[in-house]
Scaffold this motif. Structure first.
Motif, PDB file in Angstrom:
ATOM      1  N   LEU A 154      -3.948  15.151   0.412  1.00  0.00           N
ATOM      2  CA  LEU A 154      -2.666  14.676   0.932  1.00  0.00           C
ATOM      3  C   LEU A 154      -2.680  14.422   2.429  1.00  0.00           C
ATOM      4  CD1 LEU A 154       0.284  14.015   0.226  1.00  0.00           C
ATOM      5  CD2 LEU A 154       0.809  16.450   0.508  1.00  0.00           C
ATOM      6  N   LEU A 155      -3.419  15.211   3.177  1.00  0.00           N
ATOM      7  CA  LEU A 155      -3.386  15.101   4.637  1.00  0.00           C
ATOM      8  C   LEU A 155      -3.676  13.686   5.146  1.00  0.00           C
ATOM      9  CD1 LEU A 155      -2.832  16.556   7.257  1.00  0.00           C
ATOM     10  CD2 LEU A 155      -5.234  17.249   7.301  1.00  0.00           C
ATOM     11  N   PRO A 156      -4.751  13.028   4.704  1.00  0.00           N
ATOM     12  CA  PRO A 156      -4.970  11.664   5.212  1.00  0.00           C
ATOM     13  C   PRO A 156      -3.904  10.670   4.751  1.00  0.00           C
ATOM     14  CG  PRO A 156      -6.682  12.262   3.622  1.00  0.00           C
ATOM     15  CD  PRO A 156      -5.846  13.475   3.852  1.00  0.00           C
ATOM     16  N   LEU A 157      -3.274  10.947   3.606  1.00  0.00           N
ATOM     17  CA  LEU A 157      -2.222  10.059   3.118  1.00  0.00           C
ATOM     18  C   LEU A 157      -0.976  10.169   3.984  1.00  0.00           C
ATOM     19  CD1 LEU A 157      -2.621  10.672  -0.721  1.00  0.00           C
ATOM     20  CD2 LEU A 157      -3.646   8.867   0.680  1.00  0.00           C
ATOM     21  N   VAL A 158      -0.701  11.372   4.463  1.00  0.00           N
ATOM     22  CA  VAL A 158       0.421  11.558   5.386  1.00  0.00           C
ATOM     23  C   VAL A 158       0.169  10.732   6.642  1.00  0.00           C
ATOM     24  CG1 VAL A 158       1.677  13.222   6.825  1.00  0.00           C
ATOM     25  CG2 VAL A 158       0.992  13.860   4.501  1.00  0.00           C
ATOM     26  N   GLY A 159      -1.044  10.829   7.168  1.00  0.00           N
ATOM     27  CA  GLY A 159      -1.401  10.051   8.352  1.00  0.00           C
ATOM     28  C   GLY A 159      -1.327   8.557   8.120  1.00  0.00           C
ATOM     29  N   ASN A 219       0.832  -1.207   0.000  1.00  0.00           N
ATOM     30  CA  ASN A 219       0.000   0.000   0.000  1.00  0.00           C
ATOM     31  C   ASN A 219       0.863   1.252   0.000  1.00  0.00           C
ATOM     32  OD1 ASN A 219      -2.353  -1.463  -0.006  1.00  0.00           O
ATOM     33  ND2 ASN A 219      -2.656  -1.332   2.199  1.00  0.00           N
ATOM     34  N   THR A 220       1.961   1.230   0.732  1.00  0.00           N
ATOM     35  CA  THR A 220       2.867   2.376   0.774  1.00  0.00           C
ATOM     36  C   THR A 220       3.457   2.631  -0.604  1.00  0.00           C
ATOM     37  OG1 THR A 220       3.410   1.956   3.095  1.00  0.00           O
ATOM     38  CG2 THR A 220       4.955   3.309   1.851  1.00  0.00           C
ATOM     39  N   VAL A 225      10.089   6.987   7.542  1.00  0.00           N
ATOM     40  CA  VAL A 225      10.810   7.615   6.435  1.00  0.00           C
ATOM     41  C   VAL A 225       9.808   8.174   5.421  1.00  0.00           C
ATOM     42  CG1 VAL A 225      12.419   7.230   4.522  1.00  0.00           C
ATOM     43  CG2 VAL A 225      12.866   6.187   6.750  1.00  0.00           C
ATOM     44  N   THR A 226       8.825   7.359   5.054  1.00  0.00           N
ATOM     45  CA  THR A 226       7.786   7.805   4.119  1.00  0.00           C
ATOM     46  C   THR A 226       6.970   8.930   4.741  1.00  0.00           C
ATOM     47  OG1 THR A 226       7.683   5.618   3.103  1.00  0.00           O
ATOM     48  CG2 THR A 226       5.775   7.062   2.787  1.00  0.00           C
ATOM     49  N   TYR A 227       6.654   8.780   6.009  1.00  0.00           N
ATOM     50  CA  TYR A 227       5.891   9.812   6.721  1.00  0.00           C
ATOM     51  C   TYR A 227       6.619  11.154   6.667  1.00  0.00           C
ATOM     52  CZ  TYR A 227       3.836  12.374  10.634  1.00  0.00           C
ATOM     53  OH  TYR A 227       3.251  13.341  11.404  1.00  0.00           O
ATOM     54  N   ASP A 228       7.926  11.139   6.950  1.00  0.00           N
ATOM     55  CA  ASP A 228       8.701  12.380   6.919  1.00  0.00           C
ATOM     56  C   ASP A 228       8.738  12.995   5.520  1.00  0.00           C
ATOM     57  OD1 ASP A 228       9.225  12.399   9.624  1.00  0.00           O
ATOM     58  OD2 ASP A 228      11.229  11.517   9.431  1.00  0.00           O
ATOM     59  N   LEU A 229       8.876  12.161   4.490  1.00  0.00           N
ATOM     60  CA  LEU A 229       8.876  12.663   3.112  1.00  0.00           C
ATOM     61  C   LEU A 229       7.550  13.356   2.787  1.00  0.00           C
ATOM     62  CD1 LEU A 229      10.493   9.701   1.142  1.00  0.00           C
ATOM     63  CD2 LEU A 229      11.452  11.994   1.428  1.00  0.00           C
ATOM     64  N   LEU A 230       6.448  12.689   3.125  1.00  0.00           N
ATOM     65  CA  LEU A 230       5.130  13.243   2.818  1.00  0.00           C
ATOM     66  C   LEU A 230       4.832  14.477   3.666  1.00  0.00           C
ATOM     67  CD1 LEU A 230       2.996  10.003   2.343  1.00  0.00           C
ATOM     68  CD2 LEU A 230       4.050  11.458   0.595  1.00  0.00           C
ATOM     69  N   LYS A 231       5.286  14.446   4.902  1.00  0.00           N
ATOM     70  CA  LYS A 231       5.088  15.607   5.778  1.00  0.00           C
ATOM     71  C   LYS A 231       5.843  16.815   5.224  1.00  0.00           C
ATOM     72  CE  LYS A 231       7.237  15.989   9.593  1.00  0.00           C
ATOM     73  NZ  LYS A 231       7.899  15.872  10.846  1.00  0.00           N
ATOM     74  N   ASP A 232       7.075  16.606   4.786  1.00  0.00           N
ATOM     75  CA  ASP A 232       7.865  17.692   4.197  1.00  0.00           C
ATOM     76  C   ASP A 232       7.195  18.228   2.932  1.00  0.00           C
ATOM     77  OD1 ASP A 232       9.729  17.447   6.217  1.00  0.00           O
ATOM     78  OD2 ASP A 232      11.208  16.390   4.971  1.00  0.00           O
ATOM     79  N   TYR A 233       6.664  17.328   2.123  1.00  0.00           N
ATOM     80  CA  TYR A 233       5.982  17.767   0.905  1.00  0.00           C
ATOM     81  C   TYR A 233       4.715  18.550   1.260  1.00  0.00           C
ATOM     82  CZ  TYR A 233       3.632  17.919  -3.523  1.00  0.00           C
ATOM     83  OH  TYR A 233       2.973  18.363  -4.651  1.00  0.00           O
TER      84      TYR A 233
END
Length: 149
Positions: A98-103, A3-4, A110-118
């Motif tokens: 994007l917000l729910p995808l970050v969550g 899923n990621t 690592v993926t969380y940090d990438l999406l949060k930065d974006y």
């Protein structure tokens, strides 16, 4: 993890599409003589390409395969004001998606940090666009355009 990878693939391609659109917008503004706006959107396109590459690299790190997804045709709005209004709506919708995808990526830091930065970068872009529209309301469109030469 599958899923990621799918999530990163979708977002990475969407960002890459936005980078291509921003390159065209920059060309359009430069051709109209608005060099500051052209530079702004060239820079933005480079940032987006950088983010998409980071997401695609993450897919590879996770053992996935990257793929380019065909994008939908898009006619670039001709005037800066028309573009800013369009871009503001795209940014609002994009952040909402994007917000729910970050969550959802919180189990992979690592993926969380990438999406949060974006997400943060996109929020900054939304704030800049809103600021430009507010300036147009305050100083007038023609005066604002003069500042973009």
């Amino acid at each position: 993890m599958e899923n990621t990878i799918e999530l990163l693939q979708k977002i990475g391609n969407k960002i890459l599409n936005q980078a291509n659109i921003h390159d065209l917008v920059a060309l359009n503004f430069e051709a109209q003589g608005f060099s500051k706006l052209g530079d702004k959107y060239k820079s933005h396109a480079l940032e987006e390409r950088d983010f998409s590459q980071k997401l695609f690299n993450r897919i590879l790190d996770l053992g996935g395969k990257i793929c380019y997804q065909n994008q939908v045709s898009f006619g670039v709005p001709a005037s800066p004001l028309e573009w800013l209004r369009h871009d503001l709506e795209v940014s609002k919708e994009g952040l909402k998606e994007l917000l729910p995808l970050v969550g959802a990526a919180s189990n992979d830091l690592v993926t969380y940090d990438l999406l949060k930065d974006y997400y943060k970068d996109e929020d900054d872009d939304l704030q800049w666009t809103q600021q430009q529209l507010d300036l147009i309301d305050t100083v007038g469109y023609q005066n604002w355009l003069t500042q973009q030469l």
